[in-house]
Design a protein around this motif. Structure first.
Motif: not given
Length: 364
Positions: A211-212, A242-251
């Motif tokens: 499960n990724f 300069i970057g600030f970000y959120a990521d959500k891994r789906l698969n």
């Protein structure tokens, strides 16, 4: 008892995985002819013929030796050499070398090759001898290729045939002005040859389902390098994005991104000063802030330790408008560990590149 069963299962999976065949080798040769894409009115003088050229690729064909091979339908990976004659004395000829992935679809007949490399041009901009070449401001630049093709292998023994379309992009990322860049689209035809016998590909039915999906992760990325303002001869200056970000891994393959970034492009600071002093009719304030702030959405495609990142952003703070309100980015990342990554990316405004960025980041 459960531990013993799990252990036997893992051993059997390892044995089956060990039966996968190692990578084999191949080569292909493509001839192409096409047109220059007119993405700026000022390039019209550079379109006087139909560019042609040749692309030679040497590659490894995957057969399941690693987990990601089957996930991506056993792609190829390797290196390419590209020669392109623009049929224009101002532009001259370009030579490029680089690396690529080649992905298969529709029973392995439809292919998509994505390549990235470094190019050399024979006739760059020169203030005295070639002032009309606003496309290539330097001898060396980046090269990106997308090849969509139809491929048949082993028609005569190990020899096969392919045809399709090539989109080629050349730009130095505005490391040196001028830098309108050149984009060409072409039809190609060629031959492919498998140097080794090809084993039958079979999926591992005992592979453990991992499960990724992950909770939201937070990223900090510093992108830096040198570029030049649109003013030719103004010199290369450092930039810091300069970057600030959120990521959500789906698969296994994909993650979505949402973030913001601060652009400190010092070449723009001097360009504002130049415009304010030299063109008073434009009513540019000498103290106009050169900094910009953007928000963006993005997608990350995970292959192995390498991933491909695409982003689309809009400036929410831009006191002096240089290249429009929208920007985009295409990049390749390499994960040194699960938390630390590096890579290269190109920030553009449509077809106009602003910066070739070296990135170092952390994913928390």
């Amino acid at each position: 008892m459960k531990a013993i069963v799990c252990g036997l299962f893992l051993i059997s999976t390892t044995l089956v995985s060990g039966q996968h065949f190692n990578d084999t080798n191949g080569i292909d040769l493509n001839f192409f002819k096409g047109n220059v894409l007119l993405h700026r009115p000022g390039l019209a003088q550079l379109i006087t013929g139909h560019p042609d050229g040749v692309m030679v690729s040497v590659f490894k064909k995957t057969h399941g030796h690693k987990e990601w091979h089957a996930i991506y339908n056993y792609p190829d990976y390797g290196a390419y050499f590209l020669y392109q004659d623009f049929k224009n004395d101002i532009l001259g000829k370009n030579y490029a070398v680089g690396a690529f992935y080649n992905f298969y679809f529709l029973e392995r007949h439809l292919t998509l090759k994505i390549g990235q490399g470094i190019a050399f041009t024979t006739n760059p901009y020169d203030r005295q001898t070639n002032s009309k070449n606003v496309a290539f401001g330097s001898k060396y630049m980046g090269n990106t290729n997308f090849v969509l093709g139809y491929k048949i292998e082993n028609i005569i023994d190990k020899l096969g045939f392919q045809t399709g379309f090539i989109f080629a992009h050349f730009s130095n990322g505005r490391f040196k002005s001028p830098n309108s860049g050149i984009n060409t689209y072409s039809v190609n035809m060629g031959l492919n040859y498998n140097l080794d016998n090809q084993p039958n590909k079979s999926r591992d039915t005992l592979a453990i389902k991992i499960n990724f999906r992950e909770p939201v992760k937070y990223n900090i990325a510093l992108r830096t390098g040198f570029n030049e303002s649109p003013l030719v001869g103004s010199g290369q200056k450092p930039f810091y994005h300069i970057g600030f970000y959120a990521d959500k891994r789906l698969n296994r393959k994909s993650a979505l991104q949402l973030g913001t970034e601060l652009f400190l492009t010092t070449a723009n600071k001097e360009y504002i000063r130049f415009r304010a002093i030299s063109f008073p009719e434009d009513h540019v304030n000498l103290g106009t802030d050169y900094k910009r702030v953007g928000v963006f959405i993005g997608h990350e495609l995970f292959i192995n330790r390498i991933s491909i990142e695409t982003q689309l952003g809009i400036y929410v703070y831009q006191p002096y408008r240089f290249d429009g309100a929208l920007y985009d980015r295409l990049g390749m990342k390499y994960y040194i560990s699960k938390q630390i990554f590096t890579g290269l990316s190109v920030k553009t405004h449509g077809f106009l590149a602003e910066a070739l960025e070296v990135v170092l980041g952390v994913r928390l």
